[in-house]
Every structure is written in C-alpha cells, then in structure tokens.
Design an enzyme around this catalytic site. Structure first.
Site, PDB file in Angstrom:
ATOM      1  N   HIS A 268       1.072  -1.567   0.242  1.00 22.96           N
ATOM      2  CA  HIS A 268       0.252   0.165  -0.241  1.00 22.96           C
ATOM      3  C   HIS A 268       0.294   1.081   0.085  1.00 22.96           C
ATOM      4  CE1 HIS A 268      -4.399   1.299  -0.043  1.00 22.96           C
ATOM      5  NE2 HIS A 268      -4.214   1.859   0.969  1.00 22.96           N
TER       6      HIS A 268
ATOM      7  N   GLU B 208      -1.241   1.999  -5.236  1.00 23.67           N
ATOM      8  CA  GLU B 208      -1.858   3.134  -6.073  1.00 23.67           C
ATOM      9  C   GLU B 208      -0.751   3.808  -6.868  1.00 23.67           C
ATOM     10  OE1 GLU B 208      -4.604   6.024  -4.559  1.00 23.67           O
ATOM     11  OE2 GLU B 208      -6.413   4.187  -5.018  1.00 23.67           O
TER      12      GLU B 208
ATOM     13  N   GLU C 145      -9.805  -1.999  -4.628  1.00 18.62           N
ATOM     14  CA  GLU C 145     -10.390  -1.179  -3.806  1.00 18.62           C
ATOM     15  C   GLU C 145     -11.556  -0.049  -4.578  1.00 18.62           C
ATOM     16  OE1 GLU C 145      -7.087   1.453  -2.255  1.00 18.62           O
ATOM     17  OE2 GLU C 145      -8.006   2.712  -2.709  1.00 18.62           O
TER      18      GLU C 145
ATOM     19  N   LYS D 276     -11.743   6.026  11.640  1.00 18.40           N
ATOM     20  CA  LYS D 276     -11.306   7.545  10.923  1.00 18.40           C
ATOM     21  C   LYS D 276     -13.038   8.189  11.273  1.00 18.40           C
ATOM     22  CE  LYS D 276      -8.783  10.285   8.277  1.00 18.40           C
ATOM     23  NZ  LYS D 276      -7.433  10.817   7.256  1.00 18.40           N
TER      24      LYS D 276
END
Ligand code: MG
Length: 319
Positions: free
Chosen positions: A122, A155, A242, A281
């Site tokens: 990631h 990404e 994702e 979060k």
C-alpha cells in the site's frame, strides 16, 4: 402444525450453518487468469468480493485473525485485502518486523477461514528494493497457498507507466522465482485510473497477471468505465482492488446511484471488487465507529453508513 414448525426450524438451522460455512478456497482452489477473467481450478470465471483493511500502520488494531473470521462469516467476504502501509512514518520501512507480523496475522486468519487474501503493497511511491525483499519473503512463505494474491503497487501517483512497468516486471520476477502461479495484481498509474495507457503497452511474458482499477463512485463514473472497457476489449484482465461509494478523498456523501452502476458493470464483466476500508477514522469511507472492537462482533451501531451498505452488498452478492 408441529411438523411444519420442526421443518421450518431445521431449514433455518441448516441454512444458518451453511451460510457461516462458505468455503470459497475449498470450492475454487488455485486461481488463474483466462483471457480477461479470474477463473477457478475448473476454469470457471469467478468474482471475488470483499473488504480492504485500512493502512496497517494507522489501524493495526484490526489486523488479527478474529476480525478476518468476522469478515468471512458475518460480512460474507470471499476475499480481504491486507494493506501494508509503505511510506508514512512508522510503516513498513521503519518498522519492518512489526509490519510483517500484522500482515501475517491476517494471512493466517484467511487460511484458517478458507477465504482469499490480497497482500497489498500500500504505497503511492516506488520502493523497489523493499518491495522485492517483502514479496520474496511472502512468496516463499505463502506461495504454496491458493489463498494468496499479491498486489505489488497500490496506487502509483506521479510515476509514468514506463517506470511502474519496469518496477512491476522486477517485482514479478522476484515473486515468480518463489511462486510460479499465484495471481499478481499490477497497479495502473495515476491512482489506478490510467488503465487505457496500460492497455496499449501491457507486461508480456508472465501468466496470471491482472491490472487494478480503483473507483470512488462519488467522483468517478462513465469516463473511467470507458477506459476500462477499452482495456477489456484489448484483453486486459481487470481487478478492482479498492472502491467505495463516496468521493475520491474518502469523504462526502455516498452516491448510491453511481455506486450501483459500477457494481452492475463489474458483475456484468465478472470483475472482482474490494471495498475500502476497515478503519475507524472520522471520514465517510472508514466503515467502523470508534466503538467497534478490534476483533469483530460488530453491531450495527459499530458500523458507519458505508459499513452497513457494504455489508448489505456483500451479503447479497456473495450468497
Ligand atoms: Mg503458488
């Protein structure tokens, strides 16, 4: 009357057992790529659907076997994605051993619960040597397990396809030295948006590669699907490792209509999809509230709207 009740009881009882005992890996075995499809050991196209954990360095508390079990049994995930954070302080490069322990806790949970796992690098930048070292270790240790899928660059942001392609070939070679066959997911440039550029110049010479497209339905729509259709028409296999319903920054309202169009498009094209993310979060894309325990057993009040909706979708499609 009594007989009917007994029958109803048995039906409910056994359907309950059945639904908690889905065994996607036992049923599908070693996965391969056949034209644009992910196929099982009998060569039948399958769609994996599941959830990504958030960055391990920020949400390590959820990286345990028990939460995997909950995601498999209650959310009906057939795949989970362990997101190895690379780049921020206290992630893989600073805390290598601790990071590997977190990722391996999820891998072990996956093997116990008979679902698939994406081992996700990631990162938003290139870290070639670290990636080679990590994936060599993972492939050596887990390459014999049909459960494992490698995602070698989450990404890419600023790097061109030439650079990402060169990096990918080196990491793929390292994995293939230890594991000749498990699926490898390759990132597309510009937050996994530039699949059309990949499609014009794909990696040659390796089997079982797929390319990732990421979407956030509040931001991304038809133009990204058109790029993806262009790639599919050129024979490029796509895996949506994702995705989610809100805006690309992870916040804002969920666009249910756009999300539905994306899901219909993925289902039609037999493209696997993984939703972002298991985190607590204060943002729309984090599926959990602070009240959520580390180890699953989440009540509806522990889930945010995106968690409730994702659970509903997974339970509907992974039946
Ligand atoms: Mg293997």
């Amino acid at each position: 009357m009594k007989t009917t009740l007994v029958i109803v009881f048995f039906l409910l009882f056994f359907s309950g057992i059945n639904s908690t005992n889905a065994q996607p890996v036992k049923e599908n075995g070693q996965l391969e790529v056949e034209s644009t499809f992910l196929v099982n050991e009998n060569g039948e196209p399958i769609i994996l659907r599941g959830i990504s954990y958030g960055w391990h360095n920020w949400w390590p508390r959820f990286y345990n076997k028990e939460s995997v079990k909950w995601l498999a049994n209650d959310f009906k995930c057939t795949v989970v994605r362990a997101a190895l954070g690379v780049g921020p302080r206290n992630s893989y490069i600073d805390k290598t051993e601790w990071s590997e322990e977190k990722i391996e806790a999820v891998i072990k949970g996956v093997i116990e619960n008979d679902i698939y796992v994406i081992i996700d690098w990631h990162s938003h930048e290139l870290h070639l040597n670290e990636a080679i070292s990590f994936f060599t270790k993972m492939a050596e240790k887990y390459g014999e397990y049909p459960h494992v899928i490698y995602e070698i660059f989450n990404e890419p942001v600023d790097d061109s396809w030439e650079k990402v392609k060169d990096y990918s070939i080196k990491v793929i070679k390292a994995i293939r030295e230890k594991d000749p066959d498990n699926i490898i997911l390759v990132g597309s440039p510009h937050w996994d948006q530039d699949i059309h550029i990949v499609a014009d110049d794909p990696i040659e010479g390796f089997s079982n590669l797929m390319y990732t497209v990421h979407f956030y339905a509040g931001t991304h729509g038809l133009s990204l699907r058109e790029r993806s259709d262009y790639a599919l028409n050129k024979g490029i296999p796509i895996f949506v490792s994702e995705c989610a319903g809100m805006e690309a920054n992870g916040n804002g309202e969920i666009d249910f209509e756009s999300w539905k169009i994306w899901i219909d498009w993925m289902e039609t094209n037999k493209i696997s999809w993984v939703c972002w993310s298991i985190a607590d979060k204060n943002e729309t894309c984090s599926m959990l509230n602070r009240s959520a325990s580390d180890i699953g057993n989440w009540k509806n009040s522990d889930l945010k709207e995106s968690g409730i909706k994702t659970r509903e979708l997974l339970r509907k499609y992974n039946k």
